[in-house]
Scaffold this motif. Structure first.
Motif, PDB file in Angstrom:
ATOM      1  N   TYR A 469       0.735  -1.196  -0.034  1.00 22.53           N
ATOM      2  CA  TYR A 469       0.014  -0.030  -0.038  1.00 22.53           C
ATOM      3  C   TYR A 469       0.792   1.367   0.014  1.00 22.53           C
ATOM      4  O   TYR A 469       0.414   2.503  -0.323  1.00 22.53           O
ATOM      5  CB  TYR A 469      -1.127  -0.029   1.207  1.00 22.53           C
ATOM      6  CG  TYR A 469      -2.245  -1.069   0.911  1.00 22.53           C
ATOM      7  CD1 TYR A 469      -1.950  -2.185   0.337  1.00 22.53           C
ATOM      8  CD2 TYR A 469      -3.268  -0.877   1.852  1.00 22.53           C
ATOM      9  CE1 TYR A 469      -2.886  -3.197   0.190  1.00 22.53           C
ATOM     10  CE2 TYR A 469      -4.326  -1.814   1.574  1.00 22.53           C
ATOM     11  CZ  TYR A 469      -4.201  -3.000   0.968  1.00 22.53           C
ATOM     12  OH  TYR A 469      -5.233  -3.823   0.767  1.00 22.53           O
ATOM     13  N   TYR A 549     -17.297  -0.011  -1.122  1.00 26.35           N
ATOM     14  CA  TYR A 549     -16.261  -0.613  -1.990  1.00 26.35           C
ATOM     15  C   TYR A 549     -15.902   0.526  -3.352  1.00 26.35           C
ATOM     16  O   TYR A 549     -14.764   0.614  -3.719  1.00 26.35           O
ATOM     17  CB  TYR A 549     -16.493  -2.063  -2.754  1.00 26.35           C
ATOM     18  CG  TYR A 549     -16.472  -3.137  -1.852  1.00 26.35           C
ATOM     19  CD1 TYR A 549     -16.211  -2.756  -0.269  1.00 26.35           C
ATOM     20  CD2 TYR A 549     -16.819  -4.276  -2.253  1.00 26.35           C
ATOM     21  CE1 TYR A 549     -16.081  -3.928   0.523  1.00 26.35           C
ATOM     22  CE2 TYR A 549     -16.731  -5.474  -1.290  1.00 26.35           C
ATOM     23  CZ  TYR A 549     -16.315  -5.370   0.024  1.00 26.35           C
ATOM     24  OH  TYR A 549     -16.185  -6.460   0.752  1.00 26.35           O
ATOM     25  N   TYR A 596     -29.465 -14.557   4.452  1.00 28.14           N
ATOM     26  CA  TYR A 596     -30.745 -13.869   4.541  1.00 28.14           C
ATOM     27  C   TYR A 596     -31.618 -14.634   3.438  1.00 28.14           C
ATOM     28  O   TYR A 596     -32.766 -14.124   3.354  1.00 28.14           O
ATOM     29  CB  TYR A 596     -30.368 -12.382   3.978  1.00 28.14           C
ATOM     30  CG  TYR A 596     -29.693 -11.700   5.195  1.00 28.14           C
ATOM     31  CD1 TYR A 596     -30.097 -11.666   6.346  1.00 28.14           C
ATOM     32  CD2 TYR A 596     -28.450 -10.942   4.716  1.00 28.14           C
ATOM     33  CE1 TYR A 596     -29.408 -10.968   7.120  1.00 28.14           C
ATOM     34  CE2 TYR A 596     -27.751 -10.397   5.681  1.00 28.14           C
ATOM     35  CZ  TYR A 596     -28.052 -10.434   7.074  1.00 28.14           C
ATOM     36  OH  TYR A 596     -27.465  -9.505   7.900  1.00 28.14           O
TER      37      TYR A 596
HETATM   38  P1  NDP Z   1     -18.757  -4.411   4.509  1.00 28.72           P
HETATM   39  O1  NDP Z   1     -18.588  -3.275   5.260  1.00 28.72           O
HETATM   40  O2  NDP Z   1     -19.054  -4.151   2.933  1.00 28.72           O
HETATM   41  O3  NDP Z   1     -19.877  -5.467   4.930  1.00 28.72           O
HETATM   42  C1  NDP Z   1     -20.525  -6.429   4.281  1.00 28.72           C
HETATM   43  C2  NDP Z   1     -21.682  -6.911   5.194  1.00 28.72           C
HETATM   44  O4  NDP Z   1     -22.659  -5.685   5.394  1.00 28.72           O
HETATM   45  C3  NDP Z   1     -22.448  -8.070   4.810  1.00 28.72           C
HETATM   46  O5  NDP Z   1     -22.131  -9.120   5.146  1.00 28.72           O
HETATM   47  C4  NDP Z   1     -23.796  -7.556   5.636  1.00 28.72           C
HETATM   48  O6  NDP Z   1     -23.325  -7.988   7.079  1.00 28.72           O
HETATM   49  C5  NDP Z   1     -23.895  -6.046   5.712  1.00 28.72           C
HETATM   50  N1  NDP Z   1     -24.831  -5.648   4.590  1.00 28.72           N
HETATM   51  C6  NDP Z   1     -24.605  -5.965   3.375  1.00 28.72           C
HETATM   52  N2  NDP Z   1     -25.544  -5.240   2.756  1.00 28.72           N
HETATM   53  C7  NDP Z   1     -26.472  -4.661   3.518  1.00 28.72           C
HETATM   54  C8  NDP Z   1     -27.350  -3.556   3.412  1.00 28.72           C
HETATM   55  N3  NDP Z   1     -28.026  -3.344   2.259  1.00 28.72           N
HETATM   56  N4  NDP Z   1     -27.970  -3.115   4.671  1.00 28.72           N
HETATM   57  C9  NDP Z   1     -27.224  -3.564   5.589  1.00 28.72           C
HETATM   58  N5  NDP Z   1     -26.293  -4.193   5.992  1.00 28.72           N
HETATM   59  C10 NDP Z   1     -25.857  -4.747   4.805  1.00 28.72           C
HETATM   60  O7  NDP Z   1     -17.602  -5.583   4.344  1.00 28.72           O
HETATM   61  P2  NDP Z   1     -16.034  -5.361   4.356  1.00 28.72           P
HETATM   62  O8  NDP Z   1     -15.545  -5.906   5.683  1.00 28.72           O
HETATM   63  O9  NDP Z   1     -15.674  -6.200   3.277  1.00 28.72           O
HETATM   64  O10 NDP Z   1     -15.489  -3.927   4.105  1.00 28.72           O
HETATM   65  C11 NDP Z   1     -15.266  -2.925   5.101  1.00 28.72           C
HETATM   66  C12 NDP Z   1     -14.854  -1.572   4.583  1.00 28.72           C
HETATM   67  O11 NDP Z   1     -13.452  -2.114   4.345  1.00 28.72           O
HETATM   68  C13 NDP Z   1     -15.141  -1.273   3.241  1.00 28.72           C
HETATM   69  O12 NDP Z   1     -15.133  -0.067   3.020  1.00 28.72           O
HETATM   70  C14 NDP Z   1     -14.109  -1.844   2.304  1.00 28.72           C
HETATM   71  O13 NDP Z   1     -13.788  -0.958   1.407  1.00 28.72           O
HETATM   72  C15 NDP Z   1     -12.900  -1.898   3.304  1.00 28.72           C
HETATM   73  N6  NDP Z   1     -11.788  -2.803   3.008  1.00 28.72           N
HETATM   74  C16 NDP Z   1     -10.601  -2.516   2.755  1.00 28.72           C
HETATM   75  C17 NDP Z   1      -9.597  -3.262   2.453  1.00 28.72           C
HETATM   76  C18 NDP Z   1      -8.166  -2.691   2.242  1.00 28.72           C
HETATM   77  O14 NDP Z   1      -7.230  -3.491   1.991  1.00 28.72           O
HETATM   78  N7  NDP Z   1      -7.968  -1.413   2.117  1.00 28.72           N
HETATM   79  C19 NDP Z   1      -9.644  -4.658   2.283  1.00 28.72           C
HETATM   80  C20 NDP Z   1     -11.187  -4.983   2.660  1.00 28.72           C
HETATM   81  C21 NDP Z   1     -12.177  -4.144   3.039  1.00 28.72           C
HETATM   82  P3  NDP Z   1     -24.516  -8.182   8.282  1.00 28.72           P
HETATM   83  O15 NDP Z   1     -25.812  -8.081   7.454  1.00 28.72           O
HETATM   84  O16 NDP Z   1     -24.097  -9.387   8.674  1.00 28.72           O
HETATM   85  O17 NDP Z   1     -24.301  -7.047   9.274  1.00 28.72           O
END
Ligand code: NDP
Length: 616
Positions: A469, A549, A596
């Motif tokens: 990074y 994302y 879900y």
């Molecule tokens: P997200 O924060 O996108 O979480 C996904 C979860 O959110 C789902 O499993 C579900 O979990 C919940 N969800 C999905 N859709 C909805 C909806 N419509 N309403 C409410 N809840 C919903 O997952 P990540 O952990 O992948 O990412 C977190 C952050 O980290 C992101 O901003 C990503 O860009 C960042 N990231 C950065 C990385 C890097 O290397 N820089 C690597 C990976 C991620 P549930 O329903 O169980 O709550």
């Protein structure tokens, strides 16, 4: 929202899947989930929504004693309802299996023709239904599993132990729709030694292994470290084009024990900061056995203290810029450390109780070494995975960027860093500070909840993040690029646009998950799901299915643009990150579909694009 019923109050609670109400006692109330734990007369405990509870006064008293009896007792007298009560007499009366109990089982089997109780893969405590009716959470005693074949699947050993298992009460007509999903999801882990005093939990495992299974895991474990070293060697060359393959460096250019020692010092310094009793302590999401681990939120303080120590060292003449000359050695030291840590993590996971294994683990040694076997390895209160997620690698990334900034000034004999270097440094600084400021949000990520702690996260957190990074800053040290102010303004605007999408989307979901009744979110539309958690379908999460994302990718592009267009190498991060997030989105989609079911399908229909509107 104020609760309507007090602890100890006797009321009537609806039985899951039926319109029948039984006398229950309110045991407790969870203000975050807004669920009441209620106890039926036969000792069954369930969690119910307020809507499913009525005051005694709202019912006309029936003559028959059955009105207040438990669902289990009523079983013989009532006509068959669509949903079958899994209620059973209290354990004491169950120890000798009576004839009436056998009859109960028989009848239960009959009812399974209409409603099948199916253990779901995802861990939790809820009875979830896909028919749109309110969900409820049940704490099930092992011997309460009503279906014999199901009972056989579970290993019933510790009479006294409880296991929380998620069930789906699913109408028959929906069976076919779910059959495909279900066929992939269940696999019961073989029972451990009889002498084991731990929970004998039925951890489910996926048959369809991620990352290409065992061959994919082997390839990634061998290929990624080699690829990282190759990229760094390429970037060090005067002409860093892809066709200009670097020659292998001498061993002493790759390894220096002193540098490895410095890496260890950094790691343990961060560990020390993690142990400081400053910052609030919060609870993580519930584990398979209902426990919630405690986490200290002090990453931001660790960052400030680190900045003070590094600043003081710089002030007293420590030549931070010289770290650039040992960058390869530092990277190799980090790789070795991540490898040793992974071996330790795998070895200790072999002794871990079953209920502490990651749902991603498979029983295949190589794959589990990669994906991580133990979900939350801890030494006392020290959580190894949580610590590595945000501290040594993420804070180390900022420090490496500062090193590159100083090295650029030294190598290019500049009185001040270039605008390109300032942009890269400040953009990534903002990203890290944001992650540390919102540290608590990491507790709900896939990394913490789903993946174990193994090579994948150890290498990712400790090696890939700090050394890949920071690649743009590393590139700029020996490949200067002058950025004009108008171009810089456009890049800053792009970065801010990405950041706003990223932050707003993440904050909106986190706020919603924390408190679905948050008045600030009252205008948002939601889809009800059978697990108790609803899905947002408007606002950021109605724009695309992963707006966070999208924001992250826009920011990644803004990090690379200051490096100009002479070479593709500084764009490696955007290319890799796009692939990572597309793959991650697919993984998350898969998990959400299982979690879900129909509700997720509805969500996908309402919000058809995954990351980029009208494109993907
Ligand atoms: P997200 O924060 O996108 O979480 C996904 C979860 O959110 C789902 O499993 C579900 O979990 C919940 N969800 C999905 N859709 C909805 C909806 N419509 N309403 C409410 N809840 C919903 O997952 P990540 O952990 O992948 O990412 C977190 C952050 O980290 C992101 O901003 C990503 O860009 C960042 N990231 C950065 C990385 C890097 O290397 N820089 C690597 C990976 C991620 P549930 O329903 O169980 O709550």
């Amino acid at each position: 929202m104020p609760r309507k019923f007090a602890d100890g109050e006797v009321v009537r609670g609806r039985w899951p899947g039926s319109s029948l109400y039984y006398e229950v006692e309110i045991m407790s109330h969870d203000s975050s989930s807004q669920l009441y734990t209620v106890k039926y007369k036969d000792g069954t405990e369930l969690e119910l929504k307020e809507n499913d509870i009525k005051p005694l006064t709202s019912f006309r008293q029936r003559k028959s004693g059955s009105s207040s009896s438990s669902p289990a007792r009523r079983r013989g007298s009532r006509s068959r309802s669509r949903s079958r009560s899994p209620g059973r007499p209290p354990r004491s009366s169950r120890r000798s299996v009576s004839a009436s109990h056998q009859a109960d089982l028989k009848e239960t089997r009959k009812d399974i023709l209409e409603v099948k109780l199916t253990p779901l893969k995802s861990f939790g405590n809820s009875i979830s239904r896909s028919n749109g009716e309110p969900e409820r959470v049940e704490r099930v005693e092992r011997n309460d599993i009503p279906h014999k074949s199901l009972q056989e699947k579970f290993h019933l050993s510790q009479e006294s132990s409880y296991v929380s298992t998620q069930y789906s009460l699913r109408p028959r007509r929906e069976e076919i729709k779910f059959k495909e999903i279900e066929s992939k999801e269940e696999e019961v882990v073989k029972k451990g030694p009889a002498s084991s005093r731990t929970f004998d939990v039925t951890a489910t495992q996926t048959r369809d292994l991620e990352f290409g299974g065992v061959p994919g895991a082997c390839l990634l474990m061998l290929g990624l470290p080699a690829f990282l070293i190759l990229l760094l060697l390429m970037c060090e060359q005067k002409d860093p084009s892809l066709l200009n393959f670097p020659s292998l460096p001498a061993w002493h250019n790759l390894w220096e024990t002193r540098v490895f020692g410095a890496y260890l010092l950094w790691f343990f310094f961060q560990a020390l900061l993690y142990l400081l009793p400053i910052g609030k302590v919060v609870e993580g999401t519930p584990l398979i056995d209902g426990r919630r681990l405690k986490y200290r939120i002090n990453g931001f303080y660790a960052f400030i203290l680190t900045s003070v120590v590094v600043g003081a060292a710089f002030f007293w003449g420590v030549k931070l810029g010289d770290v650039y000359d040992h960058f390869l050695q530092l990277a190799l030291g980090a790789i070795v450390f991540a490898g040793v840590l992974s071996v330790y993590l795998y070895a200790r996971s072999l002794k871990a109780p079953r209920n502490e294994l990651s749902p991603a683990s498979s029983g295949k040694a190589v794959y589990d070494f990669f994906i991580g076997r133990e979900l939350n390895p801890r030494i006392g209160a020290f959580d190894l995975k949580y610590f590595c997620e945000l501290r040594p690698g993420l804070i180390g990334w900022v420090l490496i960027n500062v090193v590159m900034l100083l090295a650029e000034m030294k190598l290019q004999k500049r009185a001040a860093p270039s605008l390109a270097m300032i942009l890269v440094n400040s953009f990534q600084f903002l990203y890290v500070v944001d992650a540390l400021w919102f540290e608590e949000a990491v507790l709900t990520t896939m990394d913490i909840i789903h993946d174990g702690f193994g090579f994948m996260l150890a290498f990712g957190d400790l090696v890939w993040v700090p050394f890949i990074y920071s690649f743009q800053a590393f590139y700029l040290v020996s490949h200067p690029n002058e950025v004009s102010w108008p171009v810089a303004s456009v890049i800053v605007a792009l970065k801010l646009c990405g950041y706003v999408i990223f932050r707003c989307a993440n904050s909106q979901k986190n706020a919603f998950r924390k408190n679905p009744k948050d008045p600030r979110l009252a205008h948002l539309k939601t889809i009800h799901t059978s697990t108790g958690k609803d899905l947002l379908v408007s606002g950021w999460w109605g724009f695309v299915r992963h707006p966070n994302y999208l924001g992250d990718l826009i920011m990644a592009l803004a990090w690379s643009l200051p490096c100009g267009f002479n070479h593709i190498l500084p764009y490696f991060y955007v290319i890799y990150f796009t692939m990572l997030l597309i793959h991650r989105e697919a993984r998350d989609e898969h998990h959400c579909k299982k979690k879900y079911g129909v509700a997720w399908e509805k969500y996908c229909q309402r919000v058809p694009y995954r990351i980029l509107p009208y494109v993907y």
